[in-house]
Design a protein around this motif. Structure first.
Motif, PDB file in Angstrom:
ATOM      1  N   ALA B  85      26.572  32.621  38.318  1.00 24.85           N
ATOM      2  CA  ALA B  85      25.764  33.065  37.184  1.00 24.85           C
ATOM      3  C   ALA B  85      25.467  34.561  37.284  1.00 24.85           C
ATOM      4  O   ALA B  85      25.343  35.242  36.266  1.00 24.85           O
ATOM      5  N   ALA B  86      25.388  35.063  38.482  1.00 31.04           N
ATOM      6  CA  ALA B  86      25.144  36.495  38.651  1.00 31.04           C
ATOM      7  C   ALA B  86      26.454  37.265  38.778  1.00 31.04           C
ATOM      8  O   ALA B  86      26.712  38.209  38.034  1.00 31.04           O
ATOM      9  N   SER B  87      27.329  36.838  39.703  1.00 30.17           N
ATOM     10  CA  SER B  87      28.507  37.658  40.001  1.00 30.17           C
ATOM     11  C   SER B  87      29.558  37.601  38.904  1.00 30.17           C
ATOM     12  O   SER B  87      30.335  38.542  38.740  1.00 30.17           O
ATOM     13  N   MET B  88      29.621  36.514  38.140  1.00 34.70           N
ATOM     14  CA  MET B  88      30.681  36.363  37.144  1.00 34.70           C
ATOM     15  C   MET B  88      30.191  36.614  35.716  1.00 34.70           C
ATOM     16  O   MET B  88      30.937  36.483  34.764  1.00 34.70           O
ATOM     17  N   ARG B  89      28.938  36.969  35.585  1.00 39.40           N
ATOM     18  CA  ARG B  89      28.393  37.224  34.259  1.00 39.40           C
ATOM     19  C   ARG B  89      29.122  38.397  33.595  1.00 39.40           C
ATOM     20  O   ARG B  89      29.218  39.472  34.186  1.00 39.40           O
ATOM     21  N   GLY B  90      29.647  38.174  32.402  1.00 39.55           N
ATOM     22  CA  GLY B  90      30.312  39.251  31.663  1.00 39.55           C
ATOM     23  C   GLY B  90      31.753  39.508  32.076  1.00 39.55           C
ATOM     24  O   GLY B  90      32.457  40.268  31.403  1.00 39.55           O
ATOM     25  N   VAL B  91      32.212  38.903  33.168  1.00 37.40           N
ATOM     26  CA  VAL B  91      33.575  39.191  33.645  1.00 37.40           C
ATOM     27  C   VAL B  91      34.616  38.765  32.603  1.00 37.40           C
ATOM     28  O   VAL B  91      35.517  39.530  32.245  1.00 37.40           O
ATOM     29  N   ALA B  92      34.497  37.557  32.080  1.00 35.92           N
ATOM     30  CA  ALA B  92      35.505  37.047  31.143  1.00 35.92           C
ATOM     31  C   ALA B  92      35.520  37.857  29.847  1.00 35.92           C
ATOM     32  O   ALA B  92      36.569  37.986  29.204  1.00 35.92           O
ATOM     33  N   ALA B  93      34.382  38.421  29.467  1.00 35.20           N
ATOM     34  CA  ALA B  93      34.292  39.155  28.201  1.00 35.20           C
ATOM     35  C   ALA B  93      35.068  40.465  28.241  1.00 35.20           C
ATOM     36  O   ALA B  93      35.330  41.057  27.202  1.00 35.20           O
ATOM     37  N   ARG B  94      35.429  40.935  29.455  1.00 34.58           N
ATOM     38  CA  ARG B  94      36.187  42.189  29.497  1.00 34.58           C
ATOM     39  C   ARG B  94      37.640  42.002  29.930  1.00 34.58           C
ATOM     40  O   ARG B  94      38.303  42.942  30.362  1.00 34.58           O
ATOM     41  N   GLN B  95      38.164  40.808  29.789  1.00 38.66           N
ATOM     42  CA  GLN B  95      39.575  40.540  30.133  1.00 38.66           C
ATOM     43  C   GLN B  95      40.403  40.436  28.853  1.00 38.66           C
ATOM     44  O   GLN B  95      39.902  39.991  27.839  1.00 38.66           O
ATOM     45  N   PRO B  96      41.707  40.778  28.934  1.00 40.57           N
ATOM     46  CA  PRO B  96      42.365  41.313  30.119  1.00 40.57           C
ATOM     47  C   PRO B  96      41.995  42.772  30.371  1.00 40.57           C
ATOM     48  O   PRO B  96      41.593  43.461  29.446  1.00 40.57           O
ATOM     49  N   ALA B  97      42.140  43.202  31.597  1.00 36.56           N
ATOM     50  CA  ALA B  97      41.802  44.570  31.965  1.00 36.56           C
ATOM     51  C   ALA B  97      42.862  45.122  32.902  1.00 36.56           C
ATOM     52  O   ALA B  97      43.533  44.368  33.604  1.00 36.56           O
ATOM     53  N   TRP B  98      42.992  46.441  32.882  1.00 36.29           N
ATOM     54  CA  TRP B  98      43.948  47.099  33.756  1.00 36.29           C
ATOM     55  C   TRP B  98      43.495  46.906  35.191  1.00 36.29           C
ATOM     56  O   TRP B  98      42.307  47.037  35.494  1.00 36.29           O
ATOM     57  N   ASP B  99      44.422  46.584  36.058  1.00 32.22           N
ATOM     58  CA  ASP B  99      44.093  46.422  37.469  1.00 32.22           C
ATOM     59  C   ASP B  99      44.799  47.514  38.251  1.00 32.22           C
ATOM     60  O   ASP B  99      46.024  47.597  38.238  1.00 32.22           O
ATOM     61  N   ARG B 100      43.988  48.329  38.935  1.00 32.29           N
ATOM     62  CA  ARG B 100      44.576  49.485  39.610  1.00 32.29           C
ATOM     63  C   ARG B 100      45.455  49.066  40.775  1.00 32.29           C
ATOM     64  O   ARG B 100      46.522  49.621  40.987  1.00 32.29           O
ATOM     65  N   THR B 101      45.007  48.066  41.524  1.00 34.11           N
ATOM     66  CA  THR B 101      45.801  47.624  42.673  1.00 34.11           C
ATOM     67  C   THR B 101      47.153  47.084  42.228  1.00 34.11           C
ATOM     68  O   THR B 101      48.192  47.425  42.793  1.00 34.11           O
ATOM     69  N   ALA B 102      47.127  46.239  41.210  1.00 31.22           N
ATOM     70  CA  ALA B 102      48.371  45.610  40.763  1.00 31.22           C
ATOM     71  C   ALA B 102      49.194  46.561  39.897  1.00 31.22           C
ATOM     72  O   ALA B 102      50.395  46.375  39.749  1.00 31.22           O
ATOM     73  N   GLY B 103      48.541  47.543  39.291  1.00 29.44           N
ATOM     74  CA  GLY B 103      49.249  48.460  38.410  1.00 29.44           C
ATOM     75  C   GLY B 103      49.694  47.800  37.121  1.00 29.44           C
ATOM     76  O   GLY B 103      50.734  48.142  36.556  1.00 29.44           O
ATOM     77  N   ARG B 104      48.927  46.817  36.676  1.00 27.94           N
ATOM     78  CA  ARG B 104      49.255  46.162  35.406  1.00 27.94           C
ATOM     79  C   ARG B 104      47.999  45.511  34.842  1.00 27.94           C
ATOM     80  O   ARG B 104      46.971  45.437  35.524  1.00 27.94           O
ATOM     81  N   LEU B 105      48.129  45.034  33.590  1.00 34.93           N
ATOM     82  CA  LEU B 105      47.026  44.287  32.999  1.00 34.93           C
ATOM     83  C   LEU B 105      46.925  42.943  33.691  1.00 34.93           C
ATOM     84  O   LEU B 105      47.934  42.341  34.043  1.00 34.93           O
ATOM     85  N   MET B 106      45.702  42.454  33.835  1.00 35.37           N
ATOM     86  CA  MET B 106      45.528  41.085  34.334  1.00 35.37           C
ATOM     87  C   MET B 106      44.481  40.389  33.488  1.00 35.37           C
ATOM     88  O   MET B 106      43.492  40.992  33.078  1.00 35.37           O
TER      89      MET B 106
END
Ligand code: HEC
Ligand code: HEC
Ligand code: HEC
Lengths: 146, 262
Positions: B85-106
């Motif tokens: 409820a704390a750590s995952m709040r809002g995470v899904a609302a900003r996907q997909p997002a660029w991932d710097r490590t992977a160098g692609r959208l995830m």
């Protein structure tokens, strides 16, 4: 019924002859029947009403009391035979984008410019020449009562 | 008499309202509003929403330590992330997002799967499998009510542009684009179904026609096979670009995960 189920698996047998018959547009119609074929009204009604074959009722309503689900995107097909000649109907089924480039209505007897067509439907038009003639023959019978 | 500065403010506000009214595209409408009253009632009641069966399974998986492929026992999601409820709040609302490590959208599912394989060392969760849907539903629920908001600048910009092009390109034997149905014909009936604007704010969804839960990719495959096109494979560059475009198009709409749709 959902879209995929509605549209999937049309899968008539692949036409043996060249997939798209040549035709000549005159004015806003195609006067000559495709490949010189004669249409069959009863078959045309079945094709028009069948959502896997004609797919017409996805977008159109029409005089099909047995079909509960009809579309509202295009005009009602009732009375279309009074409004339009057979030649005009033929062009609107074969390739309506020649008249209205932006129209949502697909070109039923064309494969030009198609992209990403699924393997089962590749290199063939939605309706073959005989099916187009059947649909034209049927729509021409849809007259306004007067 | 209203002071002139106030009058100007009122007029400006009226102007904004007029503009919004004139531009149908500005009026974003969740597919929830196009679903029938019974479907909406099902979504409104967590006890009746079948999507909560997956949410509950996801909640259990969150706390569970899966087997590692090397035979050991992994850390649970909770061991690293704590209270969802704390750590995952809002995470899904900003996907997909660029991932710097992977160098692609995830997207969300790919992020979950990356933690699963790389950080837990466990076997990957197959797409459309119950566990993957369950974890996505559980993590997605933590954003319910939050406005959709994805980044389309910087490294994500080309993908966004690609997604828009895909949305507007006619495809399949029926030669129809997403835009022809969802921008220009939304609100019309396609056979029996009202065409929604096509927003991705409720995924994964419980779809009555599926009698089950499915991802956004599954929904898009339905639309694409509907026009007799070759669908974009799950996780492909095209699929992700289209998901990004859809998410931006839905910007500001509230997340509804797990939504119920006809
Ligand atoms: C995806 C939507 C869609 C499908 C499927 C569709 N149509 Fe249409 N149709 C339209 C629209 C929209 C128009 C209005 C013309 C325009 O957009 O320029 C139209 C126009 C027509 C017209 C001209 C009607 C008039 O009164 O001017 C005919 C005839 C017609 N369609 C027949 C058919 C037939 C037969 C089929 C199936 C074989 C079919 N349509 C399938 C959307 C569709
Ligand atoms: C011929 C019309 C048509 C086309 C083309 C089409 N869709 Fe759809 N789409 C629908 C209909 C109708 C629904 C509603 C679901 C149903 O009952 O099948 C839908 C549903 C959706 C939804 C679900 C919305 C929700 O509330 O959950 C999304 C997202 C979507 N479409 C995106 C797309 C994308 C992206 C494309 C292009 C790749 C596309 N659609 C092409 C007709 C279409
Ligand atoms: C060993 C530690 C660890 C475990 C176990 C773990 N994660 Fe993660 N997770 C991380 C780290 C580190 C990140 C990256 C944080 C970042 O993106 O900056 C992350 C990122 C994520 C994100 C993306 C967050 C964001 O803001 O974009 C999600 C979603 C997620 N994890 C879900 C899960 C789920 C579900 C599980 C269990 C199946 C899990 N994680 C297990 C460490 C872990």
């Amino acid at each position: 019924m959902g879209l995929a189920a509605a549209l999937l698996a049309m899968a008539g047998p692949a036409p043996a002859q060249a997939p798209v018959a040549p035709f000549r547009v005159q004015g806003d119609g195609i006067a000559q029947p495709l490949a010189g074929l004669a249409g069959d009204v009863a078959r045309g009604r079945r094709i028009t009403a069948d959502r896997q074959v004609g797919t017409c009722l996805l977008c159109h309503a029409g005089p099909f009391p047995e079909e509960r689900f009809q579309g509202t995107i295009g005009p009602d097909l009732a009375g279309v035979g009074t409004r339009l000649t057979a030649a005009q109907i033929r062009l609107r089924v074969v390739d309506p984008r020649r008249l209205a480039p932006e129209t949502i209505m697909p070109a039923y007897h064309s494969i030009a410019g198609r992209t990403r067509v699924g393997a089962a439907w590749r290199d063939r038009p939605i309706l073959d020449a005989q099916q187009v003639e059947d649909v034209v023959a049927f729509l021409a019978t849809l007259r306004d009562p007067s | 008499m209203m002071p002139s500065w106030r009058r100007r403010a009122v007029l400006a506000a009226a102007g904004v309202a007029l503009l919004a009214g004139a531009d149908a595209a500005a009026q974003k409408r969740s597919g929830y509003l196009d679903a029938g009253p019974q479907t909406r009632a099902m979504q409104d009641d967590d006890g009746a929403n079948p999507g909560f069966l997956w949410v509950e399974r996801g909640r259990a998986l969150w706390d569970e330590a899966p087997r590692r492929t090397d035979g050991g026992t992994a850390q649970s999601c909770a061991a690293c992330h704590g209270e969802a409820a704390a750590s995952m709040r809002g995470v899904a609302a900003r996907q997909p997002a660029w991932d710097r490590t992977a160098g692609r959208l995830m997207n969300l599912e790919q992020r979950i799967d990356r933690c699963r394989t790389e950080r837990q060392g466990a076997a990957p969760l197959p797409a459309e499998g119950e566990d993957r849907l369950a974890l996505s539903a559980f993590v997605g629920l933590q954003s319910r009510g939050q406005p959709m908001s994805v980044a389309i600048d910087g490294p994500a910009a080309p993908a966004y542009a690609q997604g828009r092009t895909l949305f507007e390109t006619p495809m399949g034997q029926l030669d129809l684009s997403c835009a022809q149905c969802h921008d220009r014909s939304a609100g019309q009936r396609l056979a029996g179904n009202v065409i929604p604007q096509g927003h991705p704010n409720g995924y994964p969804i419980y779809r009555l026609e599926w009698q089950g839960m499915g991802s956004l990719n599954r929904r898009l495959r339905n639309c694409m096979t509907g026009v007799r096109a070759e669908p974009f494979a799950t996780g492909s560059t095209e699929a992700l670009a289209l998901e990004l475009y859809l998410a931006r198009r839905a910007e500001g709409l509230s997340m509804e995960t797990p939504a119920v749709r006809p």
